[in-house]
Scaffold this motif. Structure first.
Motif, mmCIF file in Angstrom:
data_model
loop_
_atom_site.group_PDB
_atom_site.id
_atom_site.type_symbol
_atom_site.label_atom_id
_atom_site.label_comp_id
_atom_site.label_asym_id
_atom_site.label_seq_id
_atom_site.Cartn_x
_atom_site.Cartn_y
_atom_site.Cartn_z
ATOM 1 N N LEU A 24 29.234 25.627 64.473
ATOM 2 C CA LEU A 24 28.573 25.699 63.170
ATOM 3 C C LEU A 24 27.126 26.147 63.341
ATOM 4 N N GLN A 39 24.348 23.672 51.990
ATOM 5 C CA GLN A 39 25.706 23.215 52.256
ATOM 6 C C GLN A 39 25.924 23.023 53.754
ATOM 7 N N ARG A 40 25.395 23.938 54.570
ATOM 8 C CA ARG A 40 25.557 23.791 56.010
ATOM 9 C C ARG A 40 24.887 22.508 56.499
ATOM 10 N N GLU A 42 24.742 19.705 54.886
ATOM 11 C CA GLU A 42 25.683 18.623 54.601
ATOM 12 C C GLU A 42 26.830 18.626 55.611
ATOM 13 N N GLU A 43 27.305 19.813 55.952
ATOM 14 C CA GLU A 43 28.395 19.923 56.927
ATOM 15 C C GLU A 43 27.962 19.396 58.296
ATOM 16 N N MET A 47 29.461 16.168 60.362
ATOM 17 C CA MET A 47 29.932 16.254 61.742
ATOM 18 C C MET A 47 29.182 15.273 62.637
ATOM 19 N N ARG A 101 21.026 16.616 59.083
ATOM 20 C CA ARG A 101 20.899 17.289 57.782
ATOM 21 C C ARG A 101 19.545 17.988 57.661
#
Length: 489
Positions: A24, A39-40, A42-43, A47, A101
């Motif tokens: 990612l 959004q990334r 949050e991803e 993780m 984050r």
């Protein structure tokens, strides 16, 4: 062995998930849509939450207590897992997710601020990153030195005091050599424009020459070159400048050094704690010896000269000796990643001192740009002209990598040690390099360093390969001989 086997099965899943999280990050720097940052973030936080839960799972403690190592490899695996468990257990899950984050979002903010040379737009999120990392460091140090706790993430067992002493021993020799070199007539500087597509094509060719397995890797472009992944999927990035193909070529060789380390680790260690580089100092030893002692050597640059002429035609450098001097030209510049070997460590020492002050609260983020500019002019005699050439040039602080910078200079020290040992073991190395054959060097490094992965402690690994306790002396000897020879001083 049941407890050990259960623990290792659990660990392989954790390692696999960590590789997914790393992918990612690679995507964010290379291919992610520009506005996908929130959004990334949050991803990445999600993780990190999963990974933190696994790294602090109570079953890990039970397995560690019950497992009994039967050999060197098993003992090393358990050592790394226990170390990871102990460290992760000190950091609250909420804090770990918040750091993931914020640093993911901060990376995009840094890139945007760097593009317009505006530190003020980056400062608020950097202030948040620093606060979170101070909190994490305090949790990890448990009353000890906070910066040492951060450094331990990248160079286990090292302390800031030890590194400061090593760097203090480096500095006088570097400053004296720089002064002598800059007082001598300078070699010619590369001039002209160099097609960026041709640069990328040549870089991919050179990556293969250095043993990078493209069936398990790829070369892409990014704002800041980096290597990502391990085992069977190790990716690198580089960057291009129409006026400076050396930036692309030597950034590629540098990152190939990192990637070759990961690709060269014993496959039995895949997706285990031993399956990655043991420390960032050792990692940097590989990238720097590939880039400098091999890639910028007289023998290899003689071969590279012909490749450059094939790719770009006549570019104004008359012969191989002049090209060698041009590649190794010493000149003041702002950018660490483009710095010559003589001055590179002075760039690192500046960052080391500033980030220690930040973490110790002796320096605050709002004063960082001014402190950087003042220190840079004192060290290099040149005023910083814009933020992208100063405090905004590196990605590291945006993603919370405090304690990382000193490993660059430690890697140079390790590379100096390895180079002396390698040259003694492979006395006809230059004849191979002159033909573009790096295998005698890369094979020696794979056998003595890379294949071991995390089996040995960093200094033990370098000491075994070098046959002596690592010190700054070999690096200073190498630099002095090389640059006094080039400049005739």
């Amino acid at each position: 062995m049941a407890a050990y086997e259960d623990l290792m099965a659990f660990e392989r899943e954790t390692q696999a998930l960590a590789q997914v999280a790393g992918r990612l990050g690679w995507d964010q720097e290379t291919m992610m849509p520009r506005d996908a940052g929130p959004q990334r973030g949050e991803e990445m936080a999600a993780m990190e939450g999963v990974l933190h839960a696994r790294r602090t799972d109570p079953r890990v403690a039970d397995w560690l207590e019950a497992a009994e190592p039967v050999g060197e490899v098993e003992a090393a695996q358990l050592h790394h897992i226990k170390r990871s468990y102990t460290r992760a257990s000190k950091v609250p899950a909420k804090l770990a997710a918040q750091i993931a984050r914020v640093t993911s979002e901060a990376q995009g903010t840094w890139a945007a601020a760097r593009e317009v040379d505006d530190f003020a737009t980056f400062a608020p999120v950097l202030r948040e990153v620093v606060a979170l990392k101070r909190e994490e460091g305090a949790a990890l140090s448990a009353g000890g030195d906070v910066y040492d706790a951060m450094l331990d993430d990248y160079e286990p067992g090292a302390t800031a005091a030890e590194l400061a002493a090593m760097f203090d021993a480096l500095r006088p020799g570097l400053v004296a050599l720089r002064s002598a070199v800059l007082d001598a007539p300078a070699p010619p500087e590369l001039q002209g424009e160099f097609d960026e597509g041709a640069q990328m094509k040549l870089s991919r060719q050179i990556a293969k020459v250095f043993g990078y397995d493209m069936a398990m890797g790829r070369v892409d472009k990014a704002v800041h070159p980096f290597s990502s992944g391990s085992g069977l999927d190790v990716r690198i990035t580089t960057r291009t400048s129409q006026s400076d193909p050396f930036n692309c070529i030597f950034s590629t060789i540098h990152e190939v050094g990192h990637a070759a380390y990961e690709q060269g680790i014993d496959r039995r260690y895949l997706l285990t704690p031993l399956g990655g580089g043991v420390s960032m100092g050792v990692h940097e030893s590989q990238s720097r010896i590939y880039e400098n002692q091999i890639g910028r050597s007289r023998a290899f640059t003689g071969w590279l000269y012909g490749q450059m002429r094939d790719a770009f035609g006549d570019f104004g450098i008359a012969d191989e000796d002049t090209f060698y001097a041009c590649v190794n030209r010493v000149q003041n510049g702002y950018i660490r990643t483009e710095a010559d070997e003589v001055q590179y460590n002075l760039h690192v020492l500046l960052r080391f001192d500033l980030e220690r002050a930040l973490i110790a609260r002796d320096l605050e983020v709002e004063d960082l740009e001014g402190a950087w500019n003042e220190r840079f002019e004192a060290d290099f005699g040149v005023a910083v002209d814009r933020a992208s050439n100063g405090v905004l040039q590196d990605v590291h602080w945006s993603v919370g990598l405090f304690g990382y910078f000193p490993t660059y200079s430690l890697g140079n020290v390790y590379a100096g040690c390895l180079n002396e040992a390698m040259r003694a073991a492979v006395p006809d190395l230059d004849s191979a390099l002159a033909e573009g054959n790096t295998a005698p060097a890369t094979d020696w490094l794979r056998e003595n360093v890379q294949r071991h992965g995390g089996l040995y402690a960093p200094r033990d690994l370098i000491g075994q390969a070098n046959g002596a306790t690592p010190s700054e002396a070999p690096l200073l000897r190498y630099l002095d001989k090389k640059f006094r020879g080039i400049y005739g001083i």
